[in-house]
Design a protein around this motif. Structure first.
Motif, PDB file in Angstrom:
ATOM      1  N   HIS A 119       6.166  -6.674  -7.505  1.00  0.00           N
ATOM      2  CA  HIS A 119       6.057  -7.041  -8.584  1.00  0.00           C
ATOM      3  C   HIS A 119       7.019  -6.270  -9.461  1.00  0.00           C
ATOM      4  O   HIS A 119       8.121  -4.606  -9.309  1.00  0.00           O
ATOM      5  CB  HIS A 119       4.989  -6.217  -8.533  1.00  0.00           C
ATOM      6  CG  HIS A 119       4.173  -4.771  -8.696  1.00  0.00           C
ATOM      7  ND1 HIS A 119       4.821  -3.522  -9.643  1.00  0.00           N
ATOM      8  CD2 HIS A 119       3.631  -4.255  -7.633  1.00  0.00           C
ATOM      9  CE1 HIS A 119       4.603  -2.724  -8.962  1.00  0.00           C
ATOM     10  NE2 HIS A 119       3.497  -3.513  -7.754  1.00  0.00           N
ATOM     11  N   LEU A 144       3.137  -2.370 -13.717  1.00  0.00           N
ATOM     12  CA  LEU A 144       2.341  -3.887 -12.918  1.00  0.00           C
ATOM     13  C   LEU A 144       2.223  -3.213 -11.458  1.00  0.00           C
ATOM     14  O   LEU A 144       1.702  -2.181 -11.013  1.00  0.00           O
ATOM     15  CB  LEU A 144       3.193  -5.058 -13.145  1.00  0.00           C
ATOM     16  CG  LEU A 144       3.458  -4.912 -14.143  1.00  0.00           C
ATOM     17  CD1 LEU A 144       4.286  -5.875 -14.593  1.00  0.00           C
ATOM     18  CD2 LEU A 144       2.082  -5.467 -15.079  1.00  0.00           C
ATOM     19  N   THR A 147      -0.057  -9.049 -10.731  1.00  0.00           N
ATOM     20  CA  THR A 147       1.042 -10.251 -11.105  1.00  0.00           C
ATOM     21  C   THR A 147       1.214 -11.634 -10.944  1.00  0.00           C
ATOM     22  O   THR A 147       1.496 -12.282 -11.590  1.00  0.00           O
ATOM     23  CB  THR A 147       2.399  -9.297 -11.251  1.00  0.00           C
ATOM     24  OG1 THR A 147       2.243  -8.118 -11.883  1.00  0.00           O
ATOM     25  CG2 THR A 147       3.022 -10.509 -11.891  1.00  0.00           C
ATOM     26  N   HIS A 191       2.492   2.517  -7.888  1.00  0.00           N
ATOM     27  CA  HIS A 191       2.388   1.236  -9.301  1.00  0.00           C
ATOM     28  C   HIS A 191       0.797   1.504  -7.800  1.00  0.00           C
ATOM     29  O   HIS A 191       0.720   1.460  -6.904  1.00  0.00           O
ATOM     30  CB  HIS A 191       2.941   1.040  -9.247  1.00  0.00           C
ATOM     31  CG  HIS A 191       3.583   0.122 -10.499  1.00  0.00           C
ATOM     32  ND1 HIS A 191       5.317   1.585  -9.777  1.00  0.00           N
ATOM     33  CD2 HIS A 191       4.285  -0.041 -11.385  1.00  0.00           C
ATOM     34  CE1 HIS A 191       5.735   1.632 -11.001  1.00  0.00           C
ATOM     35  NE2 HIS A 191       4.947   0.954 -11.630  1.00  0.00           N
ATOM     36  N   THR A 193      -0.097  -4.598 -25.442  1.00  0.00           N
ATOM     37  CA  THR A 193       0.359  -5.218 -24.566  1.00  0.00           C
ATOM     38  C   THR A 193       0.691  -7.093 -24.503  1.00  0.00           C
ATOM     39  O   THR A 193       1.260  -7.625 -24.387  1.00  0.00           O
ATOM     40  CB  THR A 193      -0.306  -5.343 -22.806  1.00  0.00           C
ATOM     41  OG1 THR A 193      -0.690  -4.237 -22.906  1.00  0.00           O
ATOM     42  CG2 THR A 193      -0.646  -6.206 -22.264  1.00  0.00           C
ATOM     43  N   VAL A 222      -3.684  -7.674 -17.381  1.00  0.00           N
ATOM     44  CA  VAL A 222      -2.432  -6.824 -17.706  1.00  0.00           C
ATOM     45  C   VAL A 222      -2.215  -5.467 -18.066  1.00  0.00           C
ATOM     46  O   VAL A 222      -1.834  -4.490 -18.050  1.00  0.00           O
ATOM     47  CB  VAL A 222      -1.368  -8.011 -18.509  1.00  0.00           C
ATOM     48  CG1 VAL A 222       0.230  -7.310 -18.696  1.00  0.00           C
ATOM     49  CG2 VAL A 222      -1.088  -8.927 -17.565  1.00  0.00           C
ATOM     50  N   MET A 226      -3.635  -2.997 -15.310  1.00  0.00           N
ATOM     51  CA  MET A 226      -2.238  -2.676 -14.605  1.00  0.00           C
ATOM     52  C   MET A 226      -1.892  -2.033 -14.840  1.00  0.00           C
ATOM     53  O   MET A 226      -1.387  -0.410 -15.094  1.00  0.00           O
ATOM     54  CB  MET A 226      -1.854  -4.070 -14.305  1.00  0.00           C
ATOM     55  CG  MET A 226      -2.416  -4.689 -13.446  1.00  0.00           C
ATOM     56  SD  MET A 226      -1.348  -6.738 -13.328  1.00  0.00           S
ATOM     57  CE  MET A 226      -1.156  -7.512 -14.631  1.00  0.00           C
ATOM     58  N   ASN A 227      -1.096  -1.970 -16.563  1.00  0.00           N
ATOM     59  CA  ASN A 227      -0.407  -0.947 -17.243  1.00  0.00           C
ATOM     60  C   ASN A 227      -1.050   0.301 -17.341  1.00  0.00           C
ATOM     61  O   ASN A 227      -0.578   1.459 -16.984  1.00  0.00           O
ATOM     62  CB  ASN A 227      -0.065  -1.331 -18.737  1.00  0.00           C
ATOM     63  CG  ASN A 227       0.808  -2.296 -18.420  1.00  0.00           C
ATOM     64  OD1 ASN A 227       0.343  -3.154 -19.990  1.00  0.00           O
ATOM     65  ND2 ASN A 227       1.346  -3.426 -18.139  1.00  0.00           N
ATOM     66  N   VAL A 271       5.127 -11.750 -19.444  1.00  0.00           N
ATOM     67  CA  VAL A 271       3.903 -11.626 -18.042  1.00  0.00           C
ATOM     68  C   VAL A 271       4.316 -13.722 -17.505  1.00  0.00           C
ATOM     69  O   VAL A 271       3.045 -14.082 -17.634  1.00  0.00           O
ATOM     70  CB  VAL A 271       3.043 -11.220 -17.828  1.00  0.00           C
ATOM     71  CG1 VAL A 271       3.625  -9.956 -17.669  1.00  0.00           C
ATOM     72  CG2 VAL A 271       2.135 -11.523 -19.243  1.00  0.00           C
TER      73      VAL A 271
END
Length: 354
Positions: free
Chosen positions: A88, A92, A96, A120, A241, A259, A262-263, A332
């Protein structure tokens, strides 16, 4: 410049930023509410972060970083096929590839390996040094050594994950002589930094090099404070995002939220320590290892982080690669236009298997 003086400057910058966020937060929340209202959301019940796996393990790299890995085993009784390894991108995690993992698990034809990059998701942070791409290439090698010690491979990388594969190719070109049977490079770059600065704001793009030491100092001094401020400003993060990750004007709110989630799991300290790596990434010579490896390059036509020019430059170095540009898609692309990416991936896998 003294540490106290630098801390004062950093504090002033953070204070101004916090003031700007505070005055605009009510407006941002109103915009978010309007953005979500009346939008068809096919993913409102999607089980993000809850896909099954057959094995979960921790791989410890040579420098002591613990890497979270999940393995999905095939269920179909067919001949041996390459193991798929997914890598990924920046800020992220393995989620992903949610839709690719779901679709390929349902087919049951391939063994799949997913892992979170250092710093991550559920992987540990590097305790010292920068998150340099050679270190990420070594991380990929450690994961392969533990989970796929032999047999054919297909590597799938998104954004920084594609850069990781390039770094791995630079370190271990012999893998591409006999084991790596295919590569999928999604919304990534080989080093076109001067032209586009990887989608960072124009100001940072112009002064990125000199600014990086200050950014690093800022996060060391105030990283936890900035992290807390970022959590408080989740509406602004959601809008950013949507703006920088997606190509459609009104994407699924649930997908944007996923998303952004994840950020938000990636600390500011980790973000800053990756920045220098992204600015100095130059791996076009490494692509020579992929010249005889079947490769497909996928990019969204509205990608603002690694624009189409990045993928076109990779194609110039790998003229035999398949090139797929997905309309109305941002960075993405494998989440935003999962069906199209899955169709491309499945066709590519079938060609290699044949």
């Amino acid at each position: 410049m003294s540490t106290r003086r630098r801390a004062g400057i950093v504090g002033a910058v953070v204070g101004l930023a916090a003031a700007g966020i505070a005055t605009g937060i009510a407006v941002e929340r109103a915009v978010v509410r309007r953005s979500k209202r009346g939008v068809s959301d096919p993913y409102v019940d999607e089980p993000f972060d809850r896909l099954p796996y057959d094995e979960s393990l921790v791989v410890t790299t040579a420098d002591g970083t613990d890497i979270h890995v999940e393995v999905v085993e095939p269920t179909a009784a067919e001949g041996a096929k390459p193991t798929l390894v997914f890598v990924h991108g920046f800020c992220l995690d393995m989620g992903t590839f949610h839709f690719q993992r779901s679709a390929l698990t349902a087919r049951g034809e391939y063994r799949m390996v997913f892992y979170d990059q250092p710093g991550h998701g559920r992987s540990g942070r590097m305790e010292t040094g920068e998150y340099e791409l050679p270190a990420l290439g070594e991380t990929l090698h450690a994961v392969l050594s533990e989970t796929v010690p032999d047999g054919p491979l297909i590597l799938v990388g998104h954004s920084m994950g594609g850069m990781t594969i390039m770094a791995f190719a630079e370190l271990y070109p012999e893998f591409f002589e006999d084991r790596v049977k295919g590569c999928v490079l999604i919304a990534t770059s080989g080093g076109l930094i001067d032209e586009t600065r990887l989608g960072l704001p124009a100001l940072i793009g112009r002064v990125g090099g000199p600014l990086l030491p200050l950014v690093n100092s800022a996060t060391r001094l105030t990283g936890p404070t900035i992290d807390r401020a970022r959590v408080a400003a989740t509406d602004l993060a959601w809008l950013l995002t949507r703006r920088y990750g997606f190509g459609e004007s009104r994407p699924s709110p649930s997908l944007v939220s996923y998303v952004e989630k994840m950020n938000s799991r990636t600390s500011v300290d980790t973000v800053a320590r990756y920045l220098r790596t992204l600015y100095t990434h130059a791996r076009y010579p490494a692509l020579a290892a992929l010249e005889r490896t079947p490769t497909v390059i996928i990019v969204g036509d509205k990608d603002m982080i690694t624009p189409v020019a990045h993928s076109e430059e990779i194609l110039r170095h790998l003229p035999d690669a398949e090139f797929v540009k997905v309309n109305d898609s941002g960075h993405v692309v494998m989440l935003e236009h999962a069906d199209e990416v899955n169709a491309t991936l499945t066709t590519f896998l079938e060609k290699i298997s044949a």
